[in-house]
Design a protein around this motif. Sequence first.
Motif, PDB file in Angstrom:
ATOM      1  N   ASP A 126      49.533  12.725 -41.521  1.00  0.00           N
ATOM      2  CA  ASP A 126      50.406  12.353 -40.417  1.00  0.00           C
ATOM      3  C   ASP A 126      51.197  13.593 -40.001  1.00  0.00           C
ATOM      4  O   ASP A 126      52.000  14.108 -40.787  1.00  0.00           O
ATOM      5  CB  ASP A 126      51.359  11.234 -40.835  1.00  0.00           C
ATOM      6  CG  ASP A 126      52.189  10.723 -39.675  1.00  0.00           C
ATOM      7  OD1 ASP A 126      53.072  11.473 -39.215  1.00  0.00           O
ATOM      8  OD2 ASP A 126      51.944   9.586 -39.227  1.00  0.00           O
ATOM      9  N   THR A 146      45.547   6.594 -36.640  1.00  0.00           N
ATOM     10  CA  THR A 146      44.967   7.911 -36.398  1.00  0.00           C
ATOM     11  C   THR A 146      46.109   8.925 -36.490  1.00  0.00           C
ATOM     12  O   THR A 146      47.257   8.569 -36.736  1.00  0.00           O
ATOM     13  CB  THR A 146      44.319   7.997 -35.011  1.00  0.00           C
ATOM     14  OG1 THR A 146      45.341   7.935 -34.010  1.00  0.00           O
ATOM     15  CG2 THR A 146      43.330   6.852 -34.791  1.00  0.00           C
ATOM     16  N   LYS A 157      47.366  10.387 -34.054  1.00  0.00           N
ATOM     17  CA  LYS A 157      48.198  10.221 -32.871  1.00  0.00           C
ATOM     18  C   LYS A 157      48.974   8.912 -32.967  1.00  0.00           C
ATOM     19  O   LYS A 157      48.396   7.862 -33.239  1.00  0.00           O
ATOM     20  CB  LYS A 157      47.335  10.254 -31.615  1.00  0.00           C
ATOM     21  CG  LYS A 157      46.634  11.600 -31.418  1.00  0.00           C
ATOM     22  CD  LYS A 157      45.805  11.623 -30.151  1.00  0.00           C
ATOM     23  CE  LYS A 157      45.153  12.988 -29.962  1.00  0.00           C
ATOM     24  NZ  LYS A 157      44.333  13.043 -28.717  1.00  0.00           N
ATOM     25  N   PHE A 158      50.266   8.980 -32.706  1.00  0.00           N
ATOM     26  CA  PHE A 158      51.156   7.850 -32.929  1.00  0.00           C
ATOM     27  C   PHE A 158      50.715   6.602 -32.169  1.00  0.00           C
ATOM     28  O   PHE A 158      50.757   5.489 -32.696  1.00  0.00           O
ATOM     29  CB  PHE A 158      52.592   8.229 -32.523  1.00  0.00           C
ATOM     30  CG  PHE A 158      53.598   7.159 -32.813  1.00  0.00           C
ATOM     31  CD1 PHE A 158      54.223   7.087 -34.048  1.00  0.00           C
ATOM     32  CD2 PHE A 158      53.928   6.204 -31.851  1.00  0.00           C
ATOM     33  CE1 PHE A 158      55.157   6.101 -34.323  1.00  0.00           C
ATOM     34  CE2 PHE A 158      54.862   5.203 -32.112  1.00  0.00           C
ATOM     35  CZ  PHE A 158      55.472   5.160 -33.358  1.00  0.00           C
ATOM     36  N   HIS A 159      50.293   6.754 -30.933  1.00  0.00           N
ATOM     37  CA  HIS A 159      49.988   5.595 -30.089  1.00  0.00           C
ATOM     38  C   HIS A 159      48.482   5.276 -30.029  1.00  0.00           C
ATOM     39  O   HIS A 159      48.047   4.565 -29.134  1.00  0.00           O
ATOM     40  CB  HIS A 159      50.530   5.810 -28.673  1.00  0.00           C
ATOM     41  CG  HIS A 159      52.029   5.828 -28.605  1.00  0.00           C
ATOM     42  ND1 HIS A 159      52.794   4.704 -28.832  1.00  0.00           N
ATOM     43  CD2 HIS A 159      52.903   6.839 -28.351  1.00  0.00           C
ATOM     44  CE1 HIS A 159      54.072   5.009 -28.717  1.00  0.00           C
ATOM     45  NE2 HIS A 159      54.169   6.296 -28.432  1.00  0.00           N
ATOM     46  N   GLN A 160      47.710   5.810 -30.965  1.00  0.00           N
ATOM     47  CA  GLN A 160      46.280   5.507 -30.985  1.00  0.00           C
ATOM     48  C   GLN A 160      45.908   4.870 -32.332  1.00  0.00           C
ATOM     49  O   GLN A 160      46.278   5.390 -33.384  1.00  0.00           O
ATOM     50  CB  GLN A 160      45.438   6.754 -30.746  1.00  0.00           C
ATOM     51  CG  GLN A 160      45.552   7.299 -29.336  1.00  0.00           C
ATOM     52  CD  GLN A 160      44.521   8.367 -29.029  1.00  0.00           C
ATOM     53  OE1 GLN A 160      43.504   8.478 -29.704  1.00  0.00           O
ATOM     54  NE2 GLN A 160      44.777   9.166 -28.003  1.00  0.00           N
ATOM     55  N   ILE A 195      45.214   2.442 -27.248  1.00  0.00           N
ATOM     56  CA  ILE A 195      45.901   3.645 -26.790  1.00  0.00           C
ATOM     57  C   ILE A 195      47.102   3.223 -25.960  1.00  0.00           C
ATOM     58  O   ILE A 195      46.953   2.513 -24.952  1.00  0.00           O
ATOM     59  CB  ILE A 195      44.967   4.548 -25.958  1.00  0.00           C
ATOM     60  CG1 ILE A 195      43.749   4.975 -26.801  1.00  0.00           C
ATOM     61  CG2 ILE A 195      45.719   5.783 -25.463  1.00  0.00           C
ATOM     62  CD1 ILE A 195      42.748   5.820 -26.046  1.00  0.00           C
ATOM     63  N   ASN A 196      48.283   3.622 -26.413  1.00  0.00           N
ATOM     64  CA  ASN A 196      49.533   3.264 -25.716  1.00  0.00           C
ATOM     65  C   ASN A 196      49.650   1.754 -25.502  1.00  0.00           C
ATOM     66  O   ASN A 196      50.097   1.294 -24.441  1.00  0.00           O
ATOM     67  CB  ASN A 196      49.621   4.000 -24.382  1.00  0.00           C
ATOM     68  CG  ASN A 196      49.741   5.501 -24.546  1.00  0.00           C
ATOM     69  OD1 ASN A 196      50.417   5.988 -25.451  1.00  0.00           O
ATOM     70  ND2 ASN A 196      49.058   6.240 -23.688  1.00  0.00           N
TER      71      ASN A 196
END
Length: 326
Positions: free
Chosen positions: A137, A201, A203-206, A223-224
């Motif tokens: 992370d 993942t 990526k925070f929003h994925q 995603i988002n």
Amino acid sequence: MDTGTHVVMGIALGGLATLDPAVASSHVTTTSVLIATIAGSQIPDIDTVLKLRNNAIYIRNHRGVTHSIPAVILWPLVLLAVIYPFFPGANLLHLWAWAFAAVFIHVFVDIFNAYGTQALRPFNSKWLALGVINTFDPFIFAIHVLGIIAWVMGADPGFTFLLMYFIIIGYYFKRYQTKKRVLVEVRSMIPDATEIIVAPTMKFHQWRIAAMNEDCFFVGRSINGEVKILDRFKRIPVPNTPVIEAAKKDQNISAFLSFSPVYRWEVDEYDDHYEVRFIDLRYRSNGHYPFVAVVQLDLDLKPINSYTGWVYSERKLRKKLGVVPS
């Protein structure tokens, strides 16, 4: 978590230990505790050496017995036995306590990954995988590095890392809430789902999504907050044919099936051999499913070649199986 994150976590915990008066009042204890927290943050992953043998043994055993309840109790004692003779003036009780904290935190944070651990062994061999934090992370790693830099530049390590841990706890809660919202959205799209796996993942929003109902497997991505189903496969039970039964006896196939909860299967028959493939649906990447287990059997159902692990192209898989692509 990954090795690098466990290293910086060990350093941070050693800095946090300076809030302990017994540690802060003794240079010997401070030094020995820092060594113990760094080592304790690494030692449960000693089973990584199994990868040198083969992937099947690694998959079956990584984060298994070395992350179990007896191991969490044993590892701090091992560290004491190794470290204390070099620092006989250290406070033994507090050295053990911080070594224990390092080992416990290592196992605890691994539970939040999608891979998980068998932390309840020997009472329960179930894999605990909350799937909230990615194995690596960037935010968690970066905030540890910033805390270490602040320490080097003269900031008080105890209060610096105490503040950092409060921020990380808040980050974990935020990730949990985000995952919960994704689960709710997937449930609304597949109301008859019998199982839903939402994996993080970097990526925070994925988020990766793998789900199933009685008839189909669904693979998607969020995603988002927007959930999209990218692939759908007919759910066909694995048949009890002689070819499949022979394939299941192979160590690579057996290791894969012991680890993967959502997968599909394929059987191809050629002039001189069969090929059985199991494909994990949790790790879709650019339209490809890289985590697989494959075995080739001759016409007498004896194994020729097999492999399990991560491959990102068919050509590389052929090489793993010892087949030279044309």
